[in-house]
Design a protein around this motif. Sequence first.
Motif, PDB file in Angstrom:
ATOM      1  N   GLN A  83       0.739  -1.105   0.060  1.00 32.35           N
ATOM      2  CA  GLN A  83      -0.070  -0.003   0.053  1.00 32.35           C
ATOM      3  C   GLN A  83       0.940   1.183  -0.051  1.00 32.35           C
ATOM      4  O   GLN A  83       1.719   1.544   0.956  1.00 32.35           O
ATOM      5  N   THR A  84       0.744   1.919  -0.933  1.00 31.51           N
ATOM      6  CA  THR A  84       1.595   3.264  -1.051  1.00 31.51           C
ATOM      7  C   THR A  84       1.082   4.429  -0.052  1.00 31.51           C
ATOM      8  O   THR A  84      -0.135   4.429   0.151  1.00 31.51           O
ATOM      9  N   MET A  85       1.816   4.929   0.490  1.00 30.44           N
ATOM     10  CA  MET A  85       1.838   5.947   1.594  1.00 30.44           C
ATOM     11  C   MET A  85       0.972   7.092   0.774  1.00 30.44           C
ATOM     12  O   MET A  85       1.215   7.422  -0.132  1.00 30.44           O
ATOM     13  N   THR A  86       0.104   7.531   1.527  1.00 28.41           N
ATOM     14  CA  THR A  86      -0.955   8.714   0.917  1.00 28.41           C
ATOM     15  C   THR A  86      -0.023  10.048   0.911  1.00 28.41           C
ATOM     16  O   THR A  86       1.003  10.029   1.648  1.00 28.41           O
ATOM     17  N   LEU A  87      -0.523  10.821  -0.117  1.00 26.02           N
ATOM     18  CA  LEU A  87       0.523  12.066  -0.073  1.00 26.02           C
ATOM     19  C   LEU A  87       0.433  12.958   1.030  1.00 26.02           C
ATOM     20  O   LEU A  87       1.482  13.529   1.546  1.00 26.02           O
ATOM     21  N   SER A  88      -0.744  12.990   1.950  1.00 32.02           N
ATOM     22  CA  SER A  88      -0.698  13.706   3.163  1.00 32.02           C
ATOM     23  C   SER A  88       0.327  13.186   4.492  1.00 32.02           C
ATOM     24  O   SER A  88       0.939  13.738   4.983  1.00 32.02           O
ATOM     25  N   ALA A  89       0.343  11.704   4.446  1.00 29.19           N
ATOM     26  CA  ALA A  89       1.261  11.157   5.055  1.00 29.19           C
ATOM     27  C   ALA A  89       2.624  11.275   4.820  1.00 29.19           C
ATOM     28  O   ALA A  89       3.386  11.615   5.597  1.00 29.19           O
ATOM     29  N   ALA A  90       2.893  11.403   3.517  1.00 25.02           N
ATOM     30  CA  ALA A  90       4.203  11.559   3.142  1.00 25.02           C
ATOM     31  C   ALA A  90       4.569  13.140   3.462  1.00 25.02           C
ATOM     32  O   ALA A  90       6.041  13.463   3.710  1.00 25.02           O
ATOM     33  N   ARG A  91       3.700  14.125   3.616  1.00 22.68           N
ATOM     34  CA  ARG A  91       4.187  15.514   3.780  1.00 22.68           C
ATOM     35  C   ARG A  91       3.937  15.811   5.297  1.00 22.68           C
ATOM     36  O   ARG A  91       4.414  16.885   5.623  1.00 22.68           O
ATOM     37  N   ALA A  92       3.634  14.888   6.167  1.00 22.44           N
ATOM     38  CA  ALA A  92       3.453  15.181   7.497  1.00 22.44           C
ATOM     39  C   ALA A  92       4.695  15.577   8.231  1.00 22.44           C
ATOM     40  O   ALA A  92       4.728  16.212   9.084  1.00 22.44           O
ATOM     41  N   ARG A  93       5.909  14.868   7.995  1.00 22.10           N
ATOM     42  CA  ARG A  93       7.145  15.274   8.504  1.00 22.10           C
ATOM     43  C   ARG A  93       8.318  15.930   7.740  1.00 22.10           C
ATOM     44  O   ARG A  93       9.294  16.156   8.093  1.00 22.10           O
ATOM     45  N   GLY A  94       7.644  16.553   6.592  1.00 17.66           N
ATOM     46  CA  GLY A  94       8.416  17.505   6.065  1.00 17.66           C
ATOM     47  C   GLY A  94       9.178  16.541   4.613  1.00 17.66           C
ATOM     48  O   GLY A  94       8.896  15.362   4.762  1.00 17.66           O
ATOM     49  N   VAL A  95       9.773  17.208   3.876  1.00 16.05           N
ATOM     50  CA  VAL A  95      10.235  16.610   2.767  1.00 16.05           C
ATOM     51  C   VAL A  95      11.874  17.087   2.470  1.00 16.05           C
ATOM     52  O   VAL A  95      11.999  17.844   3.044  1.00 16.05           O
ATOM     53  N   ILE A  96      12.558  16.220   1.685  1.00 15.35           N
ATOM     54  CA  ILE A  96      13.722  16.759   1.163  1.00 15.35           C
ATOM     55  C   ILE A  96      13.476  16.907  -0.413  1.00 15.35           C
ATOM     56  O   ILE A  96      13.428  16.049  -1.113  1.00 15.35           O
ATOM     57  N   GLY A  97      13.664  18.102  -1.058  1.00 13.72           N
ATOM     58  CA  GLY A  97      13.770  18.130  -2.249  1.00 13.72           C
ATOM     59  C   GLY A  97      15.023  18.143  -2.809  1.00 13.72           C
ATOM     60  O   GLY A  97      16.004  18.498  -2.453  1.00 13.72           O
ATOM     61  N   VAL A  98      14.952  17.397  -4.035  1.00 21.77           N
ATOM     62  CA  VAL A  98      16.298  17.017  -4.537  1.00 21.77           C
ATOM     63  C   VAL A  98      16.214  17.678  -6.161  1.00 21.77           C
ATOM     64  O   VAL A  98      15.225  17.106  -7.081  1.00 21.77           O
ATOM     65  N   ASP A  99      17.234  18.237  -6.393  1.00 16.94           N
ATOM     66  CA  ASP A  99      17.276  18.840  -8.040  1.00 16.94           C
ATOM     67  C   ASP A  99      18.373  17.976  -8.605  1.00 16.94           C
ATOM     68  O   ASP A  99      19.587  17.842  -8.092  1.00 16.94           O
ATOM     69  N   THR A 100      18.105  17.509  -9.756  1.00 19.48           N
ATOM     70  CA  THR A 100      18.773  16.326 -10.612  1.00 19.48           C
ATOM     71  C   THR A 100      19.648  17.240 -11.369  1.00 19.48           C
ATOM     72  O   THR A 100      19.285  17.854 -12.416  1.00 19.48           O
ATOM     73  N   ASN A 101      20.946  16.879 -11.241  1.00 15.59           N
ATOM     74  CA  ASN A 101      21.997  17.558 -12.147  1.00 15.59           C
ATOM     75  C   ASN A 101      23.018  16.428 -12.984  1.00 15.59           C
ATOM     76  O   ASN A 101      22.897  15.421 -12.327  1.00 15.59           O
ATOM     77  N   ALA A 102      23.768  17.185 -13.822  1.00 13.74           N
ATOM     78  CA  ALA A 102      24.426  16.097 -14.667  1.00 13.74           C
ATOM     79  C   ALA A 102      25.690  15.578 -13.723  1.00 13.74           C
ATOM     80  O   ALA A 102      26.243  14.427 -14.131  1.00 13.74           O
ATOM     81  N   ASP A 103      25.983  16.182 -12.521  1.00 11.19           N
ATOM     82  CA  ASP A 103      27.213  15.719 -11.831  1.00 11.19           C
ATOM     83  C   ASP A 103      26.802  15.890 -10.405  1.00 11.19           C
ATOM     84  O   ASP A 103      27.910  15.278  -9.469  1.00 11.19           O
ATOM     85  N   HIS A 104      25.750  15.937  -9.867  1.00 11.77           N
ATOM     86  CA  HIS A 104      25.500  16.086  -8.463  1.00 11.77           C
ATOM     87  C   HIS A 104      23.815  16.112  -8.341  1.00 11.77           C
ATOM     88  O   HIS A 104      23.211  16.590  -9.189  1.00 11.77           O
ATOM     89  N   PHE A 105      23.288  15.828  -7.054  1.00 14.60           N
ATOM     90  CA  PHE A 105      22.035  15.968  -6.430  1.00 14.60           C
ATOM     91  C   PHE A 105      22.281  17.212  -5.403  1.00 14.60           C
ATOM     92  O   PHE A 105      23.007  17.277  -4.545  1.00 14.60           O
ATOM     93  N   ALA A 106      21.419  18.067  -5.656  1.00 16.19           N
ATOM     94  CA  ALA A 106      21.262  19.186  -4.858  1.00 16.19           C
ATOM     95  C   ALA A 106      20.144  19.185  -3.884  1.00 16.19           C
ATOM     96  O   ALA A 106      19.036  19.230  -4.745  1.00 16.19           O
ATOM     97  N   ALA A 107      20.097  18.956  -2.872  1.00 16.08           N
ATOM     98  CA  ALA A 107      18.983  18.552  -1.709  1.00 16.08           C
ATOM     99  C   ALA A 107      19.153  19.583  -0.600  1.00 16.08           C
ATOM    100  O   ALA A 107      19.907  20.296  -0.347  1.00 16.08           O
ATOM    101  N   TYR A 108      17.585  20.024  -0.323  1.00 17.32           N
ATOM    102  CA  TYR A 108      17.440  20.997   0.727  1.00 17.32           C
ATOM    103  C   TYR A 108      16.433  20.295   1.510  1.00 17.32           C
ATOM    104  O   TYR A 108      15.182  19.631   1.357  1.00 17.32           O
TER     105      TYR A 108
END
Length: 542
Positions: free
Chosen positions: A295-320
Amino acid sequence: MGGARKLAGSFVVPGPCGVAVRDRLGHLTPRDEMVLRAVGAHQGRLASRDLKARCADGLGHGADTWAVRKRDLTKESSSRIAGAITKATHDQWALARRCQAAHIQTLEAGIRTLRHRLSLPVGEKGTKRAAGGYRSRGEWFRKSRRLAALEARHAAVVADRQAGRVRVVRGGRRLLNTRHHLAEAWLTEDRWRERWEAERWFIAADGESGKRFGNETIRVTPDGEVSIKLPAPLAHLANAGHGRYVLTTRIGFAHRGQEWADRIAANRAVAYRIHLDTGRGRWYLTASWQRPAVQTMTLSAARARGVIGVDTNADHFAAYRLDRHGNPVGGPRRFFFDLSGTAGHRDAQLRHALTRLIHWAVRVGVAAIGIEDLDFTTEKTREKHGRRKRFRQLISGIPTGKLKARLVSMAAEQGLSIVAVDPAYTSRWGAQHWQKPLATPRRTMSRHDAAGIAIGRRALGHPIRRRTAPPPHDRSDRAGHRTAQAGPGTRGREGTRPPTTDRPPGGPSPSGTRKREPSASNTVRDAPSTQQWVQDSLTHTG
């Protein structure tokens, strides 16, 4: 941004539905290798013949033609081996059809771009959303010839698809073309031939629930004994009863070994594949099985404790990291990788970067990772980007498909969900609203770091832009700055910030003492800075 396109909604990516583990078949005797080579070559010929018959059937394939093919194969192997070969043939034909459809879409995108640019006057400048005319008459003529070539190629591919014809190479088209460039590949003809034959072998069997140890054709016992049911023409090579050959080596899966042992102990289906790595001269056995639908986690449950945003690039992942209100927490994180070199090196670099990202996500306690739903299929054509060859090579080098598959499977093992977001305007709006405000003398913010914040906010369901600050003439301690974030349900979130003390504005201080007015002659007027409200998450270093 009236001209901005409509954004797609964020969604939680479904988890993996299968597992594959591999172990080396070490210390094989010369007879073991001879039997494996004989079985692989014999069943490989059957697989090639069956693929040829399937391609000849085209769109006229049905249950009757499949039954005929399987009966013909059963005479020279066994019913289970014939079933495994025909299933692999159907999968390969279906993959070729999907690749054919993607090729048609790429050709159509190139044709549309060429027609648009050829319709414009020579030298006309383009816009941010559409390319302009070509620079000279010579370039216009060359592109008109290319348009004719693409149209002819498109017509041929469409005719093949309508007729049900596909182009399939058992062993791989890339390896086939390497035969004409042996010097560049550092291969001799004998070495290439050995590799070509090994890639065309077929030593695989699908699992069967209810059968002994989950597979009757290639059987692996709990103590690691491997035995193979030989095809009828090779039954004289058997060294055990019922036409089986038992290898002298034993295996034991170091990764997911207990999960594999539980499955075979319960006689649940496990598929096996044996292959030879000609570069290393080693034999390997791969076990795979399906997992029950999770069972896939619901979107609201996934957002409950915050997230890490990841920007994909050619040589690294930029995460915040962002909290559930969309506030950036701490500083930017970058996970570098090198995608040069061999395919194995690139895959190892990607897995290492993802491992560090996932471990950080587990350590800070978030429940999800937000990432762009990237697809560069129609974005890397030379018709769209023209002379920007380095840019086309850059986006072509980003392994979007492998990245998504790796990230989803690895995150699922740590209990993390992956939230896919629309990639439109994340870099542009992130740099516009977040790059400068978060930059400090001790924190360097790049455009990619700001894009990570934009991706995380979109995954949380918040707009990318920060809250609007008061007008410059009212930017004082009386009103306070309005750049701090608040929850969507918080009352008064659009109002001014409260004072810094418990007393009302203009009232006496809690201590009952009166503050002395600073002298204008020898005192720097920095007192208002103590009353300024600052967003906590921007200075938090957790």
